[in-house]
Design a protein around this motif. Sequence first.
Motif, mmCIF file in Angstrom:
data_model
loop_
_atom_site.group_PDB
_atom_site.id
_atom_site.type_symbol
_atom_site.label_atom_id
_atom_site.label_comp_id
_atom_site.label_asym_id
_atom_site.label_seq_id
_atom_site.Cartn_x
_atom_site.Cartn_y
_atom_site.Cartn_z
ATOM 1 N N ILE A 42 -90.151 31.384 -32.627
ATOM 2 C CA ILE A 42 -90.223 31.029 -34.038
ATOM 3 C C ILE A 42 -89.589 32.142 -34.854
ATOM 4 O O ILE A 42 -89.813 33.315 -34.613
ATOM 5 N N ASN A 43 -88.767 31.762 -35.836
ATOM 6 C CA ASN A 43 -88.084 32.720 -36.695
ATOM 7 C C ASN A 43 -89.110 33.656 -37.325
ATOM 8 O O ASN A 43 -90.065 33.221 -37.959
ATOM 9 N N TYR A 52 -92.949 23.264 -36.919
ATOM 10 C CA TYR A 52 -91.621 23.829 -36.667
ATOM 11 C C TYR A 52 -90.921 22.929 -35.666
ATOM 12 O O TYR A 52 -91.453 22.654 -34.587
ATOM 13 N N TYR A 53 -89.741 22.451 -36.065
ATOM 14 C CA TYR A 53 -88.969 21.520 -35.242
ATOM 15 C C TYR A 53 -87.606 22.138 -34.932
ATOM 16 O O TYR A 53 -86.687 22.046 -35.737
ATOM 17 N N PRO A 54 -87.442 22.752 -33.764
ATOM 18 C CA PRO A 54 -86.148 23.338 -33.424
ATOM 19 C C PRO A 54 -85.095 22.295 -33.049
ATOM 20 O O PRO A 54 -83.929 22.620 -32.934
ATOM 21 N N TYR A 104 -90.955 34.004 -41.044
ATOM 22 C CA TYR A 104 -92.181 33.324 -41.425
ATOM 23 C C TYR A 104 -93.307 33.783 -40.508
ATOM 24 O O TYR A 104 -93.127 33.872 -39.300
ATOM 25 N N LEU A 121 -97.275 28.790 -40.396
ATOM 26 C CA LEU A 121 -96.461 27.610 -40.095
ATOM 27 C C LEU A 121 -97.334 26.379 -39.914
ATOM 28 O O LEU A 121 -98.332 26.410 -39.200
ATOM 29 N N GLU A 168 -96.213 33.373 -38.196
ATOM 30 C CA GLU A 168 -96.604 32.251 -37.342
ATOM 31 C C GLU A 168 -97.889 31.590 -37.802
ATOM 32 O O GLU A 168 -98.027 30.379 -37.721
ATOM 33 N N ASP A 181 -93.218 19.172 -32.555
ATOM 34 C CA ASP A 181 -93.641 20.335 -33.323
ATOM 35 C C ASP A 181 -94.054 21.402 -32.317
ATOM 36 O O ASP A 181 -95.016 21.212 -31.572
ATOM 37 N N THR A 197 -95.295 24.373 -32.873
ATOM 38 C CA THR A 197 -96.341 25.302 -33.305
ATOM 39 C C THR A 197 -97.644 25.064 -32.567
ATOM 40 O O THR A 197 -98.535 25.912 -32.593
#
Length: 75
Positions: free
Chosen positions: A3-4, A15-17, A7, A12, A9, A24, A26
Amino acid sequence: YEINTLYAEKDLIAYYPFEDSYQDVTGNGHNGTNFGTTFSDGICATAGKAVYFNGVNNYIEIPDASAFQSAGLSF
């Protein structure tokens, strides 16, 4: 998945890469359901990291969750 780090964690909601999946990552369970979209190359031609919408009737449905109804949430 990584995860970037811009932000935190813990903050969040989802999060959808889009790595050939609408999941998701996360662990919060806000997985998407695909309705007609396809994966395409993302920035810098990264294969499978973007989603193509036809602009007419393609969409990704995300389950309604109270976490998405927070004041100050932006998309």
